[in-house]
Design a protein around this motif. Structure first.
Motif, PDB file in Angstrom:
ATOM      1  N   TYR A 100       0.831  -1.198   0.000  1.00 54.69           N
ATOM      2  CA  TYR A 100       0.000   0.000   0.000  1.00 54.69           C
ATOM      3  C   TYR A 100       0.873   1.259   0.000  1.00 54.69           C
ATOM      4  O   TYR A 100       0.665   2.187  -0.788  1.00 54.69           O
ATOM      5  CB  TYR A 100      -0.928  -0.038   1.208  1.00 54.69           C
ATOM      6  N   ALA A 101       1.895   1.294   0.871  1.00 53.69           N
ATOM      7  CA  ALA A 101       2.784   2.460   0.931  1.00 53.69           C
ATOM      8  C   ALA A 101       3.520   2.650  -0.388  1.00 53.69           C
ATOM      9  O   ALA A 101       3.685   3.773  -0.859  1.00 53.69           O
ATOM     10  CB  ALA A 101       3.774   2.304   2.085  1.00 53.69           C
ATOM     11  N   ASP A 102       3.949   1.555  -1.004  1.00 53.92           N
ATOM     12  CA  ASP A 102       4.673   1.647  -2.280  1.00 53.92           C
ATOM     13  C   ASP A 102       3.779   2.216  -3.380  1.00 53.92           C
ATOM     14  O   ASP A 102       4.243   2.932  -4.254  1.00 53.92           O
ATOM     15  CB  ASP A 102       5.212   0.277  -2.678  1.00 53.92           C
ATOM     16  N   ARG A 103       2.494   1.933  -3.316  1.00 55.88           N
ATOM     17  CA  ARG A 103       1.556   2.494  -4.302  1.00 55.88           C
ATOM     18  C   ARG A 103       1.293   3.972  -4.035  1.00 55.88           C
ATOM     19  O   ARG A 103       1.001   4.723  -4.955  1.00 55.88           O
ATOM     20  CB  ARG A 103       0.231   1.726  -4.283  1.00 55.88           C
ATOM     21  N   LEU A 104       1.381   4.403  -2.779  1.00 54.41           N
ATOM     22  CA  LEU A 104       1.059   5.790  -2.420  1.00 54.41           C
ATOM     23  C   LEU A 104       2.137   6.788  -2.810  1.00 54.41           C
ATOM     24  O   LEU A 104       1.830   7.873  -3.292  1.00 54.41           O
ATOM     25  CB  LEU A 104       0.839   5.912  -0.903  1.00 54.41           C
TER      26      LEU A 104
END
Length: 142
Positions: free
Chosen positions: A115-119
């Motif tokens: 999720y963080a990598d997508r954000l």
């Protein structure tokens, strides 16, 4: 690139000159290492890249963690940055970041990392989500 109306309202400005780097708000001020004076001490470009990536990804990871756990305050990001040179002399960067958070299962941590990598704008899987423009400054301006 996103529509300009989707940009956050904050922006930051930093200036590097005379062996120092500083943000205009004074939040960061540090000596810089110099390729012209190897005996000088200060932050290297690799250190600055690692710090910037860790900071950006930490921001995204805390936001992502808040969706997964009530322990978002335990998020830790470690980033390692290396610079190399291509055959034509241009620099290239290799950045590796790791995210941890106390009390999460492996699945929760994997979800948090994904999720963080997508954000964040420098995702490990999508080079098209960022843009860097380098232009000459107008005389008399920063």
């Amino acid at each position: 690139m996103p529509d300009l109306s989707s940009w956050l309202h904050e922006k930051a400005t930093a200036t590097a000159a005379g062996g120092h780097v500083r943000t205009d708000d004074g939040g960061l001020s540090s000596a810089l290492a110099s390729p012209l004076a190897p005996h000088c001490t200060g932050l290297t470009p690799e250190q600055l890249l690692a710090a910037a990536f860790a900071s950006c990804l930490h921001h995204a990871a805390v936001e992502a963690a808040a969706e997964i756990t009530d322990e978002a305050h335990t998020v830790k990001v470690t980033a390692e940055a290396k610079l190399g040179r291509d055959d034509d002399g241009r620099y290239h960067a290799d950045v590796h970041a790791e995210i941890s958070s106390a009390g999460l299962t492996r699945k929760q941590l994997a979800d948090l990392v994904a999720y963080a990598d997508r954000l964040w704008p420098f995702s490990s899987g999508d080079n098209s989500r960022h843009r860097l423009t380098v232009t000459p400054a107008t005389n008399g301006q920063r």
